[in-house]
Write a protein that holds these residues in place. Structure first.
Motif, PDB file in Angstrom:
ATOM      1  N   ASN A   1       0.802  -1.216   0.037  1.00 19.44           N
ATOM      2  CA  ASN A   1      -0.080  -0.108   0.119  1.00 19.44           C
ATOM      3  C   ASN A   1       0.872   1.172  -0.228  1.00 19.44           C
ATOM      4  N   SER A   2       1.876   1.355   0.930  1.00 15.73           N
ATOM      5  CA  SER A   2       2.840   2.467   0.877  1.00 15.73           C
ATOM      6  C   SER A   2       3.557   2.664  -0.572  1.00 15.73           C
ATOM      7  N   ILE A   3       4.135   1.678  -1.252  1.00 20.93           N
ATOM      8  CA  ILE A   3       4.488   1.548  -2.468  1.00 20.93           C
ATOM      9  C   ILE A   3       3.695   2.224  -3.440  1.00 20.93           C
ATOM     10  N   ARG A   4       2.494   1.399  -3.422  1.00 22.66           N
ATOM     11  CA  ARG A   4       1.317   2.060  -4.293  1.00 22.66           C
ATOM     12  C   ARG A   4       1.131   3.648  -4.213  1.00 22.66           C
ATOM     13  N   ALA A   5       1.327   3.902  -3.127  1.00 22.47           N
ATOM     14  CA  ALA A   5       1.174   5.483  -2.790  1.00 22.47           C
ATOM     15  C   ALA A   5       2.355   6.462  -3.463  1.00 22.47           C
ATOM     16  N   LEU A   6       3.537   5.678  -3.613  1.00 21.06           N
ATOM     17  CA  LEU A   6       4.718   6.243  -4.054  1.00 21.06           C
ATOM     18  C   LEU A   6       4.806   6.312  -5.476  1.00 21.06           C
ATOM     19  N   VAL A   7       4.019   5.609  -6.172  1.00 20.67           N
ATOM     20  CA  VAL A   7       4.083   5.240  -7.627  1.00 20.67           C
ATOM     21  C   VAL A   7       3.808   6.615  -8.470  1.00 20.67           C
TER      22      VAL A   7
ATOM     23  N   LEU B   1      21.324  -8.149   8.839  1.00 20.06           N
ATOM     24  CA  LEU B   1      21.193  -6.631   9.214  1.00 20.06           C
ATOM     25  C   LEU B   1      20.726  -5.932   7.895  1.00 20.06           C
ATOM     26  N   LYS B   2      21.233  -6.483   6.756  1.00 17.32           N
ATOM     27  CA  LYS B   2      20.579  -5.822   5.120  1.00 17.32           C
ATOM     28  C   LYS B   2      19.000  -6.141   5.294  1.00 17.32           C
ATOM     29  N   THR B   3      18.592  -7.182   5.763  1.00 19.44           N
ATOM     30  CA  THR B   3      17.287  -7.484   5.886  1.00 19.44           C
ATOM     31  C   THR B   3      16.520  -6.192   6.466  1.00 19.44           C
ATOM     32  N   VAL B   4      17.142  -6.307   7.583  1.00 22.49           N
ATOM     33  CA  VAL B   4      16.453  -5.450   8.741  1.00 22.49           C
ATOM     34  C   VAL B   4      16.528  -3.982   8.149  1.00 22.49           C
ATOM     35  N   GLU B   5      17.597  -3.737   7.470  1.00 25.72           N
ATOM     36  CA  GLU B   5      17.757  -2.275   6.813  1.00 25.72           C
ATOM     37  C   GLU B   5      16.430  -2.048   5.953  1.00 25.72           C
ATOM     38  N   ASP B   6      16.377  -3.070   4.862  1.00 25.55           N
ATOM     39  CA  ASP B   6      15.310  -2.876   3.977  1.00 25.55           C
ATOM     40  C   ASP B   6      13.952  -2.769   4.447  1.00 25.55           C
ATOM     41  N   TYR B   7      13.723  -3.523   5.584  1.00 25.38           N
ATOM     42  CA  TYR B   7      12.452  -3.527   6.531  1.00 25.38           C
ATOM     43  C   TYR B   7      12.367  -2.331   6.956  1.00 25.38           C
ATOM     44  N   LEU B   8      13.150  -1.712   7.704  1.00 21.90           N
ATOM     45  CA  LEU B   8      13.049  -0.284   8.407  1.00 21.90           C
ATOM     46  C   LEU B   8      12.907   1.000   7.118  1.00 21.90           C
TER      47      LEU B   8
ATOM     48  N   SER C   1      11.879   0.881  -3.381  1.00 24.88           N
ATOM     49  CA  SER C   1      11.093   0.357  -2.357  1.00 24.88           C
ATOM     50  C   SER C   1      10.568  -1.226  -2.810  1.00 24.88           C
ATOM     51  N   ILE C   2      10.293  -1.420  -3.981  1.00 26.32           N
ATOM     52  CA  ILE C   2      10.025  -2.624  -4.672  1.00 26.32           C
ATOM     53  C   ILE C   2      11.142  -3.567  -4.465  1.00 26.32           C
TER      54      ILE C   2
END
Length: 358
Positions: free
Chosen positions: A172-178, A214-221, A188-189
């Motif tokens: 939903n957040s990505i859809r708003a960014l499109v 940690l890279k996964t955590v950074e992507d998540y944040l 983000s995708i």
């Protein structure tokens, strides 16, 4: 030498020594007799054959798994059968070959039967006890393997769990960014695909490098910042000596998600989250701090219970997990992981990871 080779070596060697020992003493007293020598050779092969048949029977019907009383009965009955066969084969021949030497014995049959019974009992007991011990050992090993398989299955389920609400919120957040920021939407995708890929691969790997986690955590944040914007700030700090330590996949993401969901998101003005890894002796310490209070932080949810269970499965009692109120407005989730082998962590030579997002 394999077990089969050892078995046949002991069979042939043992019966040869036993029967030829008797022949040597007979020859010393009465002189060499070719017929008796041939009979001794025949007895070797007959004894080997009969005892091997007993081995096949005990293995075929798995006697070693029977209750002790039933096993003793079968062993005793087998000895009587084998001794009777050896007696009835040998006695008629000996009556012809050694008539002058055995004619004075009034209980010839019982002497033969008693002698063979004692000999065969020693062999049967030896093999039965060995087989019983071996079977018991294999049963215990199978129990251990089954328990290990069950724990591994549990671990796969635990480490493959990803909160579906996060995925929906991220989309939903990505859809708003499109429309607003296409480049950021593309980035983000990519971040979301990285998280999903790691989640799918999690059930195939027991552990991953901390730097990968940690890279996964950074992507998540970063994806969460798209939704919370200025309400979320974070920092990731890691001692360079910890970057290659092995940690359970998606574990930190679960703890970070818990900190945001039950801490930062419930504060009107948002909050701050910090991820830090350090070394203490032979232990890796990972701390996830977030603004909030423990009363509003899920201290008994599925995600946290899964974390404790996964650590127990992978590292045993030396691993620890706890969540506590560190200060008045700070909650800390702490993971303590032991070094389980020399190859599980390596000094990378890189500079410490330190990322701030405001």
């Amino acid at each position: 030498m394999s077990k089969t080779q050892l078995y046949w070596t002991l069979q042939l060697l043992g019966w040869t020594i036993f029967i030829m020992y008797d022949f040597v003493f007979y020859s010393a007293e009465y002189g060499f007799d070719t017929s008796y020598f041939l009979l001794s050779i025949a007895n070797i092969f007959l004894a080997v054959t009969l005892t091997h048949l007993y081995r096949l029977v005990i293995r075929r019907w798995n006697w070693s798994s029977l209750p002790m009383l039933r096993l003793v009965f079968r062993v005793g009955f087998s000895v009587l059968i084998l001794a009777t066969i050896m007696t009835f084969v040998n006695l008629p021949i000996d009556r012809q070959l050694l008539a002058q030497n055995i004619v004075d014995h009034p209980f010839v049959f019982w002497n033969y039967f008693s002698s063979w019974s004692k000999t065969l009992l020693a062999w049967v007991l030896s093999y039965t006890v060995y087989h019983y011990v071996e079977q018991t050992r294999m049963t215990e090993l199978e129990k251990i393997m089954l328990k290990t398989s069950m724990r591994e299955a549990e671990a796969k389920v635990l480490r493959s769990q990803l909160n579906p609400h996060f995925t929906f919120n991220a989309l939903n957040s990505i859809r708003a960014l499109v429309m607003e920021d296409p480049l950021k939407a593309q980035h983000s995708i990519t971040q979301l695909s990285n998280i999903l890929r790691n989640s799918l691969l999690a059930d195939r790997r027991k552990t991953v490098d901390l730097r990968e986690e940690l890279k996964t955590v950074e992507d998540y944040l970063e994806l969460e910042k798209v939704r919370y914007e200025e309400r979320l700030s974070y920092t990731i700090k890691a001692d360079p000596q910890t970057l290659y330590w092995q940690v359970p996949p998606m574990m930190l993401q679960t703890l970070v998600e818990n900190g945001i969901k039950h801490g930062v998101s419930r504060l009107p003005k948002g909050g701050y989250l910090e991820v830090e890894s350090i070394l203490e002796g032979n232990f890796l310490i990972i701390q996830i701090r977030n603004t909030g209070t423990l009363g509003s932080t899920d201290s008994g949810g599925v995600g946290l219970l899964n974390t404790a269970e996964r650590l127990s499965i992978l590292y045993g009692k030396d691993a620890h997990f706890k969540i506590f109120q560190e200060e008045e407005n700070w909650v800390c989730a702490e993971v303590k992981i032991p070094m389980i082998s020399d190859g599980l962590h390596r000094f990378s030579g890189e500079t410490p990871v330190a990322r701030d997002a405001n």
